[in-house]
Design an enzyme around this catalytic site. Structure first.
Site, short mmCIF file in Angstrom:
data_model
loop_
_atom_site.label_atom_id
_atom_site.label_comp_id
_atom_site.label_asym_id
_atom_site.label_seq_id
_atom_site.Cartn_x
_atom_site.Cartn_y
_atom_site.Cartn_z
N LYS A 146 -3.54 -7.22 -7.77
CA LYS A 146 -4.31 -7.12 -6.52
C LYS A 146 -3.65 -6.07 -5.63
CE LYS A 146 -5.83 -9.56 -2.35
NZ LYS A 146 -5.31 -8.49 -1.46
N PRO A 147 -4.18 -4.84 -5.63
CA PRO A 147 -3.63 -3.83 -4.74
C PRO A 147 -4.03 -4.11 -3.29
CG PRO A 147 -5.59 -2.98 -5.81
CD PRO A 147 -5.32 -4.35 -6.40
N TRP B 6 0.80 -1.22 0.00
CA TRP B 6 0.00 0.00 0.00
C TRP B 6 0.84 1.28 0.00
CZ3 TRP B 6 1.84 2.44 4.19
CH2 TRP B 6 2.35 1.67 5.23
N GLY C 192 5.78 -6.78 -0.63
CA GLY C 192 5.11 -6.86 0.66
C GLY C 192 6.03 -7.37 1.74
N GLU D 227 9.73 -8.81 -3.72
CA GLU D 227 10.46 -7.77 -2.99
C GLU D 227 9.81 -7.69 -1.62
OE1 GLU D 227 10.23 -4.67 -1.24
OE2 GLU D 227 10.63 -3.19 -2.79
N CYS E 185 10.39 0.50 2.08
CA CYS E 185 11.13 -0.74 2.32
C CYS E 185 12.64 -0.50 2.43
CB CYS E 185 10.85 -1.76 1.22
SG CYS E 185 11.32 -1.19 -0.44
#
Length: 484
Positions: free
Chosen positions: A178-179, A154, A231, A253, A287
């Site tokens: 798929k967000p 997100w 994610g 990732e 990240c």
């Protein structure tokens, strides 16, 4: 409930904007105000199955187009995204709290990926393999792998879309996106754009819904040839476990825990500027954020004083276009804010010091997820701030004395995504480049671009986003040997 700002957005499956089979909707909540600013169709198992069937048909069509034909469609999509840039940026500000300037990074990633990857695909060359007995000729050719499913985080809603859309489409794959349910709005708006330009049906499909039904259905299906995601490591492990119904290519990732190492010979001005940016830009929800800041003891006090000063000067706010000086917004959910407080409390209980922040700022909507940018000094390997991926605006700082100590602390993590070092000692640079256990090592500066590989090692992932290496996730290789 006020959903008038962005209205209701439908699933995009097989070239059509449709309601979910159940008719259910998810609210999209603005983390700055707590206001419901849109609703999106909430997909379920049957919708996921529809998307898989559509993508299977879409692949048969898309994979047979020439690269020139695919490029023409990608260019058309790129132009349409640029036309809707303001609307898309405004949606991202509302759905996850980033500022308007930061939202341009997402737009830039989409338009760059749609332009760069067709060229990268065109530049792929067949590998010629020598035949030592001179009886055959051999070559390796690349073909599209099949249907790809992308699970996205997100924090950068459209940047993440661009990182998957560009290489998948250029390679000849169809794609299901798929967000995250936390920030699906701008991705659903991409579905509307695809529909407006009559993009070939089934080639791109967009749906959001509970992972327990939607993601599980797609991951366990035998239709996808590729599963790719951005994610957490825990989610990646779940996807890997569920994927074994068939042999699928995996590109992931995952989590990070970046060391940000500043030696006494570093350009302190450069290091300070980047420490602030990599700790608090996008509210630290990155990240590759500076998760553990390691500072040589001889410059530790000087660094801390200036780091706190610069952090205290950052402007918090709702980063709409009319508020261009806002640097940092809220965090995405109330539970994420509570997690930040827990990280601070844990560190302080174990001897660390709260240097700045750690509170809810005054004058902001109580329904929002506001927290001050926060600095905690004296963290140790026993603290959660050292062990866990922070993914929020809390910077943990600690000192070190020797190169050996810095290297040991930096590598003392299960993660291996990004790392940063600041020094002018060439022998030290050579050693740390060799011994740091991270997929990215950035020295005396930071650069990310669509043409630069982005990937981790250890528990931080498989494969790469960005660069020509990302194409590997969507291509299969064939050896062609011909007798002379």
């Amino acid at each position: 409930m006020n959903t008038q700002k962005f209205g209701y957005k439908k699933l995009y499956i097989d070239g059509q904007l449709i309601d979910s089979v159940s008719g259910e909707k998810d609210d999209v909540v603005c983390p700055a105000t707590g206001e419901v600013i849109a609703q999106v169709a909430k997909a379920g198992k049957e919708d996921a199955e529809k998307a898989l069937e559509a993508a299977q048909k879409g692949f048969k069509y898309w994979s047979k187009l020439s690269l020139a034909e695919r490029t023409e469609w990608m260019t058309k999509l790129r132009s349409a995204v640029l036309e809707k840039e303001h609307e898309l940026r405004t949606a991202m500000v509302h759905e996850m709290g980033k500022n308007y300037e930061g939202a341009y990074e997402d737009i830039e990633a989409v338009i760059n990926a749609l332009e760069w990857y067709p060229a990268a695909m065109k530049n792929l060359r067949e590998e010629q393999i020598p035949d030592y007995e001179n009886t055959h000729t051999h070559k390796m050719i690349s073909k599209p792998a099949g249907v790809a499913v992308a699970y996205l985080a997100w924090n950068f809603p459209l940047l993440n879309v661009g990182f998957k859309l560009g290489p998948a489409l250029a390679a000849g794959c169809s794609l299901i996106i798929k967000p995250s349910a936390l920030s699906p709005l701008s991705t659903y708006m991409i579905g509307e754009i695809l529909h407006e330009i009559n993009f070939p049906a089934g080639v791109v499909n967009i749906l959001s819904g509970p992972s327990s039904t939607v993601a599980h259905t797609m991951t366990t299906s035998k239709i996808p040839a590729v599963l790719t995601m951005i994610g957490s490591t825990a989610t990646g492990q779940k996807v890997i476990a569920d994927s074994t119904t068939s042999i699928k290519k995996l590109g992931m990732e995952l989590g990070g825990n970046a060391p940000f190492i500043i030696f006494e010979d570093a350009d302190l001005e450069v290091a300070l500027n980047l420490a602030v940016i990599l700790s608090f830009w996008n509210s630290g929800q990155i990240c590759v954020a500076a998760n553990r800041i390691l500072v040589h003891k001889n410059i530790y006090e000087k660094f801390m004083k200036e780091f706190v000063k610069r952090t205290s000067e950052l402007k918090l706010g709702f980063g709409l276009k009319e508020n261009p000086d806002v640097f940092m917004g809220p965090v995405v959910t109330r539970s994420d804010r509570d997690r930040m407080f827990d990280l601070v409390d844990d560190a302080v209980s174990k001897g660390a010091t709260l240097e700045y922040g750690g509170k809810i700022p005054e004058g902001f909507p109580e329904e929002g997820n506001w927290i001050e940018p926060t600095i905690v000094s004296g963290i140790t390997p026993e603290t959660k701030l050292f062990r866990q991926e922070t993914f929020g605006p809390v910077a943990g700082v600690m000192s070190f004395e020797t190169d050996d100590e810095a290297l040991e602390l930096a590598n003392d993590t299960e993660f291996g995504l990004a790392s940063y070092i600041f020094t002018n000692d060439h022998k030290r640079i050579e050693r740390f480049t060799e011994e740091l256990e991270f997929g990215e090592i950035q020295i005396n500066g930071v650069k990310y671009a669509i043409y630069l590989p982005h990937g981790g090692i250890k528990n931080s992932g498989i494969g790469h986003d960005c660069s020509h290496l990302a194409l590997d996730d969507y291509l299969v290789k064939k050896r062609v040997s011909t007798a002379i």
